[in-house]
Design an enzyme around this catalytic site. Structure first.
Site, short mmCIF file in Angstrom:
data_model
loop_
_atom_site.label_atom_id
_atom_site.label_comp_id
_atom_site.label_asym_id
_atom_site.label_seq_id
_atom_site.Cartn_x
_atom_site.Cartn_y
_atom_site.Cartn_z
N SER A 194 0.66 -1.21 0.29
CA SER A 194 -0.06 -0.07 -0.45
C SER A 194 1.01 1.11 -0.11
O SER A 194 2.37 0.94 0.42
CB SER A 194 -0.80 -0.25 1.64
OG SER A 194 -0.21 0.38 2.33
N LYS A 195 0.36 2.26 -0.05
CA LYS A 195 0.78 3.61 -0.55
C LYS A 195 1.40 3.88 1.58
O LYS A 195 2.67 4.59 1.07
CB LYS A 195 -0.25 4.61 -0.62
CG LYS A 195 0.11 6.06 -0.89
CD LYS A 195 -0.84 6.78 -1.50
CE LYS A 195 -0.54 8.17 -0.68
NZ LYS A 195 -1.26 9.77 -0.60
#
Ligand code: GLU
Length: 502
Positions: A262-263
């Protein structure tokens, strides 16, 4: 394969493309080119609520930076356009109606509030509300209502959605190139909405209508779409169309722990998750990665060549790629490996290419190089690039080629700067002054001969000499450095250090 291979990358412009998306595009591109087929970009922008300004341009720019040229797509000629679903808007309704006419779909008038009530009611009982065979006749739709009633409601302009009528008690046999055969019992599926009350198709309908009309032969997409495969296969069957082949790519996993990359992982561990910068999130390009390195590491996330080879140009990837070698299990993302790739690609660049990139950095730092010999930058780069991961590392590795040290590594001073050092270095200055050919080899020969004649040890001369020339114990061959900065500068640096360290 007799039919011409046609694949599409079909992102929704809901934000910047994550590197997982770039990998999907890459695998589509490789597969298309390997089979001499077409790689198509289709923008799936039917969900107006999630539309993000600038996201489409970002996608196009990211593909371009990676060298993944699409054959058909927005702003590009092609016989299957338009390639933006928002521009194909009027097309989808007739397909929803065709399914209704054939008894494969139905109108549903249930209000959002009613559905919400059912959902909450189920939740409270520890169950999940699924709109399908077991309750559809108790809900508000064209299966439960009298035909006249349905017509009345439609004529009155009441809001409705179109739902797929999932046939009960069937076993679906799905095929996926990566995952093999999958069997699904239709009783566990819900009657998905195909067409929304706002007059727009859902992803499912638009996606398969377009894949059909665009003559897509292979759907290659992320594993998160695998749960949609059952519906998509049923839609093809309901229309009487041949379905494309499917390949669902494994997820890209977090560097540590469980779950999808994920970011936030990138923010926590300090690595980019986007190809290009987007707002405050820095991209691979801006971080200083070569696009070839990014393409190379992405290719090996979820695909293996079956050999030990790790470095592949895009052309080599096209040649070697096959969906059969795509792994089933998730691919763990390794930020250190991405750096390793960049380092490898940096070494393959010519000194001239790297010097050009370095010149921009020096310019920003207001370091003038006009008075240096023409090949000075190239020579500097040639001496230090081995230790660099990024071009941005060059300055720390080579600042002393441009400016004399302003300080000296304290630890090194303690260790190398002895009582007799200034006197030895002063004598060395006289030796250097007498050298007219200040080439690396010549200076080395003369200095080493002098050390021998004076019966000094190397350890007494060379480490302090490096310290005063470089300011630290780092750097390539010292005589190469001295030859590069020249006789006058070498002598000045020695003299300056003698007084500074006195
Ligand atoms: N629009 C979908 C996405 O954003 C496309 C999925 C597919 O390739 O079918 O990923």
């Amino acid at each position: 394969m007799s039919q011409r291979v046609r694949v599409r990358f079909a992102p929704s412009p809901t934000g910047p493309l994550h590197i997982g998306g770039v990998r999907t595009a890459l695998f589509n591109y490789l597969f298309a080119k390997k089979h001499g087929g077409d790689f198509i970009l289709r923008i799936e922008d039917t969900d107006q609520n999630r539309y993000v300004e600038g996201a489409e341009q970002y996608i196009v720019d990211a593909l371009k930076w990676c060298g993944l040229a699409f054959d058909e797509g927005p702003g590009q000629k092609g016989n299957f356009g338009p390639y933006r679903q928002s521009e194909r808007n009027l097309l989808y309704k007739q397909y929803a109606e065709e399914l209704i006419a054939n008894g494969k779909a139905y109108y549903a008038f249930d209000t959002a509030e009613k559905l919400d009530f059912h959902r909450k009611d189920h939740e409270a009982k520890g169950k999940t509300f699924i709109y399908n065979w077991h309750n559809r006749l108790k809900l508000d739709n064209s299966l439960s209502l009298m035909p006249e009633d349905v017509q009345k409601r439609l004529d009155a302009g009441e809001d409705y959605v179109v739902r797929f009528l999932t046939p009960p008690d069937e076993k679906l046999h799905l095929k996926d190139i990566v995952r093999g055969n999958i069997e699904i019992d239709t009783n566990v599926l819900d009657d998905k909405v195909l067409f929304k009350s706002d007059g727009m198709p859902t992803y499912h309908l638009a996606n398969i209508v377009d894949d059909h009309l665009m003559e897509i032969t292979h759907v290659i997409r992320g594993e998160e779409w695998l749960p949609s495969l059952a519906l998509h296969q049923q839609l093809y069957d309901a229309f009487g169309w041949n379905a494309p082949e499917f390949a669902h790519l494994p997820l890209i996993m977090k560097p540590v722990g469980k779950g999808k990359l994920s970011k936030r992982d990138g923010e926590k561990m300090g690595f980019p998750v986007f190809p290009l910068s987007w707002n405050e999130s820095i991209g691979y390009k801006e971080e200083g990665y070569f696009s070839e390195a990014v393409v190379n590491f992405l290719a090996l996330l979820g695909w293996n060549p079956g050999t030990e080879q790790e470095i592949f140009s895009l052309e080599e990837l096209v040649e070697t790629f096959s969906l059969q070698r795509v792994n089933k299990s998730g691919a763990r993302f390794d930020p250190d490996k991405t750096k390793w790739y960049n380092q490898q690609y940096l070494q393959t660049k010519t000194n001239a290419e790297l010097a050009k990139l370095y010149a921009d950095i020096l310019h920003e730092k207001s370091i003038a190089v006009d008075e240096k010999p023409e090949d000075y930058l190239e020579n500097v780069v040639g001496l230090i690039k081995e230790r660099a991961v990024f071009v941005a590392d060059f300055w720390d590795l080579s600042d002393y080629f441009f400016v004399p040290p302003t300080s000296y590594n304290e630890k090194a001073v303690k260790k190398q700067w002895k009582e007799g050092t200034p006197e030895i270095l002063n004598r060395l200055v006289s030796v250097l002054e007498g050298i007219s050919d200040f080439s690396s080899v010549n200076v080395e020969t003369i200095v080493k001969d002098w050390i021998g004649q004076e019966e000094l040890s190397f350890g007494k001369v060379m480490p302090p000499l490096r310290l005063v020339i470089v300011g630290d114990m780092k750097g390539p061959h010292l005589f190469d450095i001295m030859a590069m900065i020249g006789k006058a500068d070498s002598i000045t640096r020695i003299q300056k250090a003698i007084s500074a360290l006195a």
